[in-house]
Design an enzyme around this catalytic site. Structure first.
Site, mmCIF file in Angstrom:
data_model
loop_
_atom_site.group_PDB
_atom_site.id
_atom_site.type_symbol
_atom_site.label_atom_id
_atom_site.label_comp_id
_atom_site.label_asym_id
_atom_site.label_seq_id
_atom_site.Cartn_x
_atom_site.Cartn_y
_atom_site.Cartn_z
ATOM 1 N N GLN A 133 7.281 26.417 4.862
ATOM 2 C CA GLN A 133 8.253 25.725 4.005
ATOM 3 C C GLN A 133 9.004 26.727 3.127
ATOM 4 O OE1 GLN A 133 7.592 21.852 1.733
ATOM 5 N NE2 GLN A 133 7.081 23.344 0.172
ATOM 6 N N HIS A 181 0.239 23.400 -8.397
ATOM 7 C CA HIS A 181 1.524 23.077 -9.022
ATOM 8 C C HIS A 181 1.608 23.678 -10.436
ATOM 9 C CE1 HIS A 181 1.018 19.419 -6.299
ATOM 10 N NE2 HIS A 181 2.168 19.927 -5.891
ATOM 11 N N ALA A 196 1.185 13.969 -7.631
ATOM 12 C CA ALA A 196 -0.250 14.184 -7.393
ATOM 13 C C ALA A 196 -0.576 15.648 -7.699
ATOM 14 C CB ALA A 196 -0.646 13.807 -5.964
ATOM 15 N N LEU A 197 -0.209 16.035 -8.907
ATOM 16 C CA LEU A 197 -0.226 17.458 -9.277
ATOM 17 C C LEU A 197 -1.642 18.011 -9.377
ATOM 18 C CD1 LEU A 197 2.588 17.387 -12.001
ATOM 19 C CD2 LEU A 197 2.791 17.833 -9.542
ATOM 20 N N LYS A 233 0.786 28.327 0.045
ATOM 21 C CA LYS A 233 0.012 27.497 0.984
ATOM 22 C C LYS A 233 0.956 26.933 2.034
ATOM 23 C CE LYS A 233 -0.866 23.470 1.607
ATOM 24 N NZ LYS A 233 -0.844 22.030 1.360
ATOM 25 N N ASP A 234 2.155 26.498 1.588
ATOM 26 C CA ASP A 234 3.168 26.014 2.531
ATOM 27 C C ASP A 234 4.076 27.186 2.885
ATOM 28 O OD1 ASP A 234 2.408 23.150 2.509
ATOM 29 O OD2 ASP A 234 2.867 23.354 0.380
ATOM 30 N N MET A 247 -5.761 24.309 -2.604
ATOM 31 C CA MET A 247 -5.460 23.057 -3.298
ATOM 32 C C MET A 247 -4.287 22.367 -2.616
ATOM 33 S SD MET A 247 -6.427 23.175 -7.156
ATOM 34 C CE MET A 247 -7.889 24.008 -7.751
ATOM 35 N N SER A 248 -4.412 21.052 -2.459
ATOM 36 C CA SER A 248 -3.375 20.251 -1.813
ATOM 37 C C SER A 248 -3.552 18.814 -2.263
ATOM 38 C CB SER A 248 -3.527 20.331 -0.290
ATOM 39 O OG SER A 248 -2.809 19.274 0.324
#
Lengths: 282, 282
Positions: A153, A37, A32-33, A149-150, A184-185
Site C-alpha cells: 500500500q 496508528h 479501530a485504532l 505493515k502495509d 498490530m492490525s
C-alpha cells in the site's frame, strides 16, 4: 482536537494553516485504532506543525465478498485515543460526502498493484489509490504517514504521488508489534484466543527466514520452501496466499536475495486474512 | 512573461503566489495557439491575479495510429502570442520531466469517457485526465480554462475535479470561430484550401439543426437524419463518426430535445478529424 465531518470545511481549515506557513502531517486510517496508528500520529507531531488524522472506512477498497460490513468500528474509543495522542484535527466524513451519486473517477497504479495482495484482492488498490488521492486533495498534507505493515500500500501510494506530481511526502513508518511479534492490525480483533496465539507463527517465520538469509542462504526456492514449511506447521494456518522474497521496488519475486530483499507473507488464520513483511539486508 | 521548464520550479512559483493570497488562472494547451486559446488567456487574466499557460503535447492522449508526430509545433510563434496576450508564466516542460521511466499511474473517468470521441479514440480521455491532473498538481490553479469546442473533454475534467475533490474551478469558455463559422482548432492547419472551405459545412449543419429544434422539431431520428444529410452533401466529408443530439451532462443520446440539448459532430474532412458542438435550448 477539532472534529471535522465536512470535506469543504476540512479543505478550508487546511488552506488556512498552509497560508500561515504551517506544515500539515496526515495519518489516514479506517479507525479501530491501535498502537501502530498512534505511532504514526506521534511521528507526524514530531515532524509537522499540525497533525490531521482521518477515519473513513472506504467501501471502494473492499471486494464484494470481503469484510466491509463487519470491519471493526469504535468511534468513541478512537476519538479518546486521538485526543490523548494530541492530534490537532480528526477528519471523519460521511460516506455520502465522499462518494456522491454518479461517482466515476478512479486512479490505478499499474504493475505493482497486481502483485502480492493485489492478486488476491482485485480492485483493492484502485480503491486505496482513489480514496487517498481524494483525502490528499481535501487535507492537503505536507507529509502523509503509513504503516510499513502495509508495505505494498505504501509503495503504491508513493508511486501514485510521484507519477501524478502530488506535492506530498510519503512516509512509511516501522510496524508496531505485539509482545509475540504479531504485527498490530485492526483485523487482529477478528481472531479467537487460539487463533491469536497461532498468529505468532508469522513473525517467527519472518525472523527465522531473515536469519537464514543473513547466514548466506539467499536462493528463492530454498527460502520459499522454508517459509511454507514454517507456516504450514501451524494447524490454524488455513491458507498461505503468498510467502516469498521480493524486490522492494517492483514487488517482483527475486531469484536471490540482493543487497535488500522484502520478505512478505499473507495467510489466513482461521477465517482472518493477515499480512506481514520484513526488509532484509543480505 | 516567465518561461518555466522544470515542474519543481513551476510548483514553487505557484506556491509562492498562493502564499501571497494570489489566485492563479491556468490555460493548459498543446501549443499551435489560435484565437481560441488566446480568448482563454484573456478570460483568465480578467478573473485571476496570475495567469499561467502551459504548452505540452501529451503523448499519452494520442493513439498509436494518431497524429502525435505531425501535431503542429510552433514554439516561437506561441511564445510571441502569449507575450502579446500578457500571460504571466509559460510552463513548457520536457516530456521526460513529465513521464519518467516506469510511469504507471492513470486516471479514468468512467461512462462519459466512453461516449462520442471516446468511442473512436480508445485511451484518449485517460491520457487527457492523467495529464490534466498532473498539471493541476504542479500549477495549483484556482481556476482552469478549457474551450467548449472540446465539450466532452471539459465535461470529463469537471467530473474528475469533482470526484477527486480537486480544489480548482473548471471553466469552459465559448468556442471561437473563423469567419465562416469553422471552430478554431490547431488541427485546421492540416486542411488543404479546398478542405478548409468544405469544413464550413459543420457549423452550417449545427446552426440549421439548432434552428430546426427551436422551430419545434425535437425528435432524435429526424434531427439525426437531417444532420447526416447536411454533412453528407459535402463531398469532402469522408466519414461521419457521430452527429446527433445528446444530454449535456451524461453525453447519452436523447430521444427528444429537452430544455437543453447538445448537438455534437465528428467528421473527417479529407484525412483530418474535426469536431464541433452547440448547446441548444428547445
Amino acid at each position: 482536537m477539532e472534529l471535522i465531518r465536512i470535506p469543504r470545511i476540512m479543505h478550508d481549515t487546511s488552506r488556512g494553516h498552509l497560508l500561515h506557513g504551517r506544515s500539515i502531517g496526515f495519518v489516514p486510517t479506517m479507525g479501530a485504532l491501535h498502537e501502530g496508528h498512534l505511532s504514526l500520529i506521534k511521528r507526524s507531531k514530531d515532524e509537522n506543525d499540525i497533525t490531521v488524522a482521518s477515519i473513513f472506512i472506504n467501501p471502494l477498497q473492499f471486494g464484494p465478498s470481503e469484510d466491509f460490513q463487519q470491519y471493526p468500528r469504535d468511534t468513541d474509543g478512537d476519538i479518546a485515543k486521538l485526543r490523548k495522542a494530541e492530534a490537532d484535527v480528526l477528519f471523519m466524513p460521511d460516506a455520502s460526502s465522499i462518494y456522491h451519486e454518479g461517482f466515476a473517477t478512479y486512479i490505478t497504479v499499474d504493475k505493482i498493484s497486481e502483485k502480492l495482495c493485489g492478486a488476491f484482492r482485485p480492485g483493492h488498490f484502485r480503491g486505496v489509490a482513489t480514496i487517498v488521492a481524494k483525502l490528499f486533495n481535501i487535507v492537503k498534507p505536507t507529509r502523509a504517514y503509513f504503516g510499513q505493515k502495509d508495505f505494498q500500500q505504501a509503495a503504491i501510494i508513493r508511486k501514485m504521488a510521484k507519477d501524478l506530481d502530488m506535492p506530498v511526502g510519503i512516509i512509511a513508518s516501522p510496524t508496531i508489534r505485539e509482545h509475540d511479534g504479531l504485527a498490530m492490525s485492526s483485523r487482529n480483533l477478528y481472531l479467537s484466543e487460539e487463533e491469536r496465539k497461532a498468529a505468532g507463527v508469522i513473525y517467527g517465520c519472518l525472523i527465522q527466514t531473515s536469519e537464514m538469509i543473513k547466514s548466506g542462504i539467499i536462493n528463492k526456492e530454498k527460502i520459499k520452501g522454508f517459509m511454507k514449511e514454517k507456516l504450514s506447521a501451524e494447524p490454524l494456518v488455513r491458507e498461505i496466499q503468498y510467502a516469498s522474497m521480493y524486490d522492494p521496488e517492483t514487488l517482483d519475486e527475486v531469484e536471490n536475495a540482493g543487497k535488500e530483499a522484502l520478505l512478505a507473507v499473507s495467510v489466513k488464520v482461521g477465517g482472518t486474512r493477515l499480512i506481514d513483511n520484513m526488509l532484509v539486508k543480505a
